[in-house]
Design a protein around this motif. Structure first.
Motif, mmCIF file in Angstrom:
data_model
loop_
_atom_site.group_PDB
_atom_site.id
_atom_site.type_symbol
_atom_site.label_atom_id
_atom_site.label_comp_id
_atom_site.label_asym_id
_atom_site.label_seq_id
_atom_site.Cartn_x
_atom_site.Cartn_y
_atom_site.Cartn_z
ATOM 1 N N LYS A 121 -5.440 12.930 -4.226
ATOM 2 C CA LYS A 121 -5.460 12.529 -2.778
ATOM 3 C C LYS A 121 -7.054 12.217 -3.018
ATOM 4 N N PRO A 128 5.374 7.295 -3.144
ATOM 5 C CA PRO A 128 5.143 9.310 -3.100
ATOM 6 C C PRO A 128 5.447 8.997 -1.412
ATOM 7 N N PRO A 129 5.566 9.958 -0.991
ATOM 8 C CA PRO A 129 5.459 10.287 0.812
ATOM 9 C C PRO A 129 4.488 10.256 1.372
ATOM 10 N N PHE A 130 4.111 9.515 2.212
ATOM 11 C CA PHE A 130 3.192 9.493 3.744
ATOM 12 C C PHE A 130 2.466 11.177 4.040
ATOM 13 N N THR A 131 1.191 11.758 4.364
ATOM 14 C CA THR A 131 1.680 12.846 4.608
ATOM 15 C C THR A 131 0.775 12.227 6.107
ATOM 16 N N PRO A 145 -6.708 2.319 5.255
ATOM 17 C CA PRO A 145 -7.454 2.872 4.430
ATOM 18 C C PRO A 145 -6.868 4.435 3.743
ATOM 19 N N LYS A 146 -6.857 5.715 3.242
ATOM 20 C CA LYS A 146 -6.447 5.697 2.346
ATOM 21 C C LYS A 146 -5.124 5.608 1.547
ATOM 22 N N VAL A 203 4.495 0.655 5.579
ATOM 23 C CA VAL A 203 3.464 1.513 5.935
ATOM 24 C C VAL A 203 4.243 1.926 7.868
ATOM 25 N N HIS A 209 -2.510 9.175 -4.426
ATOM 26 C CA HIS A 209 -2.287 10.409 -5.468
ATOM 27 C C HIS A 209 -2.467 10.296 -6.623
ATOM 28 N N PRO A 257 0.559 -1.114 0.363
ATOM 29 C CA PRO A 257 -0.170 -0.083 -0.006
ATOM 30 C C PRO A 257 0.388 1.080 0.403
ATOM 31 N N GLU A 296 0.413 5.941 -0.297
ATOM 32 C CA GLU A 296 -0.637 7.272 -0.876
ATOM 33 C C GLU A 296 -0.960 7.496 -1.908
ATOM 34 N N SER A 327 -3.893 6.701 8.193
ATOM 35 C CA SER A 327 -3.649 8.228 7.554
ATOM 36 C C SER A 327 -4.962 8.755 7.847
ATOM 37 N N PRO A 328 -5.256 9.832 8.518
ATOM 38 C CA PRO A 328 -3.410 10.987 8.855
ATOM 39 C C PRO A 328 -2.612 11.035 9.904
#
Lengths: 242, 200
Positions: free
Chosen positions: A62, B91-94, A116-117, B58, A60, A56, A58, B129-130
């Protein structure tokens, strides 16, 4: 059906010498690529497929992220050299549709709510096509997902049955797929005895459908044990890179 | 060692065990949810499947992560988590660093202690997340910062940062492992962080 092509004899022997309930020779390997979370390679007869899983990660952009679960994004793609005539590398209508049905076949097996997300990408690259690419793709994708450590209810195993020369046969090859009367790919979670994909192209009677499902269950049982063997080989230390 | 189990394998029944970890229940049967090994505690009737092999990349609660500040507001700082141990997130995690999690001392405004492009080391305080971060503790905070005026790398002199180019002085929630020390010193952790970046 073309009259000139004899796909199956009266004795039930098929063009490639198989019986009606016999799978093509199958070879599976897990962990064949190093730069992704999970990967698998499958050969089913002359069909050759490489699968990579990433994530998983993040999501994009978003706005596609879902608050309660991960998104499973599946890309089924046929390499330009995978067919006898060059296939355009651009995604065709068929590939977009197959990407969707493969995603829907895999989703019930995954605990997507654990992440999630985020987004989990499954890339299915058909290197050589000889029928049964969606089912072989699903079979390989599920072991690649297991290698990536994504929590799963069960592995997903898929194979097709079809009607050739009036007989219901297991695991069609290219000629049978092209000249046969029906083609029915089925994906299952074998331990839970649940079907996650069933498509039918052509016509089958109720009796033929039941016969087909029984044949599929037999084929899936064999493929499931090969999937487990491949995963056990990967996690017992043996790793192969292509 | 117990035998390896695969997703979907039956490992027990609910009448006998309480499942923990990567175990789920289906029609009264406990099944493994990942590739792993089974641990049975017969005295407590606990059954656990421990994952073997790859773990999804993660961050989870308690992890120490490196991040880059992408936005600093008075009440909150937005951090892009870029790496953890030797893993790189692409990509980075916010993640969010609320004003209450910056320091054990009173903080008037988060943007006075953090600014965009600061590189921070922080602890993850939530599992999904977040991600919520914390920089409470001496080892957490900024490990490399740029001057707000001229953009040069700031050097730490005890509790303040000094720009070697324009001489400006600035404040941050500094980590004890800040990389550039005044008079050309480089911290040990700074060298380690530099190596991590090369790996990525």
């Amino acid at each position: 059906m073309s009259e000139s092509v004899v796909l199956i004899t009266q004795d039930g022997v098929r063009l490639d010498g198989r019986r009606i309930d016999e799978l093509r020779p199958v070879k599976m390997q897990v962990g064949v690529l190093k730069n992704c979370s999970g990967s698998a390679y499958i050969e089913q007869g002359k069909t050759k497929i490489l699968v990579a899983v990433q994530g998983p990660r993040e999501a994009h952009p978003k706005h596609i992220a879902l608050p309660g679960r991960a998104i499973l994004r599946t890309r089924y793609h046929m390499a330009p050299f995978s067919t006898d005539e060059r296939k355009s590398p651009a995604p065709s209508r068929r590939e977009v549709e197959l990407s969707k049905v493969i995603r829907e076949a895999l989703e019930p097996a995954l605990f997507l709510e654990e992440y999630p997300k985020t987004v989990i990408d499954v890339f299915i690259e058909v290197l050589q096509a000889d029928a049964g690419t969606r089912s072989a793709g699903i079979t390989a994708a599920s072991i690649a997902l297991a290698e990536a450590g994504i929590p799963m209810r069960d592995l997903v195993t898929a194979v097709a049955v079809g009607k050739v020369g009036g007989k219901v046969v297991l695991d069609l090859n290219e000629a049978e797929d092209e000249h046969g009367e029906a083609d029915m790919p089925i994906a299952m979670m074998p331990s839970l005895n649940k079907i996650t994909l069933l498509q039918l192209n052509g016509r089958l009677t109720r009796q033929e459908l039941e016969e087909g499902v029984n044949l599929v269950k037999k084929g899936i049982k064999e493929l499931y044990s090969l999937q487990k063997q491949a995963l056990r080989a990967r996690f017992s230390g043996a790793q192969v890179e292509v | 060692m117990s035998e390896i189990v695969l997703p979907g394998d039956a490992v027990g029944v609910v009448e006998e065990y309480l499942g923990e970890g990567f175990v789920y229940e289906h029609n009264g049967v406990l099944r493994a949810a990942t590739v792993g090994f089974v641990h049975r505690d017969t005295s407590k009737h606990l059954l656990k499947v421990v994952r073997s092999g790859r773990t999804p990349n993660v961050p989870t609660k308690g992890d120490v992560v490196y991040g880059v500040v992408s936005d600093a507001k008075p009440k909150m700082v937005v951090v892009d988590i870029v790496s953890m141990d030797k893993k790189v997130f692409q990509p980075p995690f916010t993640a969010l660093l609320p004003i209450s999690m910056i320091s054990t001392e009173r903080v008037e405004s988060a943007d006075s202690l953090y600014t965009e492009s600061d590189i921070v080391i922080a602890k993850v305080e939530s599992t999904s997340s977040p991600f919520i971060l914390s920089t409470k503790g001496s080892e957490f905070g900024v490990i490399l910062a740029r001057c707000r005026n001229c953009g040069s790398m700031l050097e730490s002199d005890t509790k303040i940062l000094i720009c070697p180019n324009c001489g400006a002085k600035d404040r941050r929630k500094l980590s004890s492992n800040y990389i550039l020390k005044r008079h050309g010193g480089v911290s040990k952790s700074g060298e380690s962080f530099g190596n991590n970046r090369k790996d990525s």
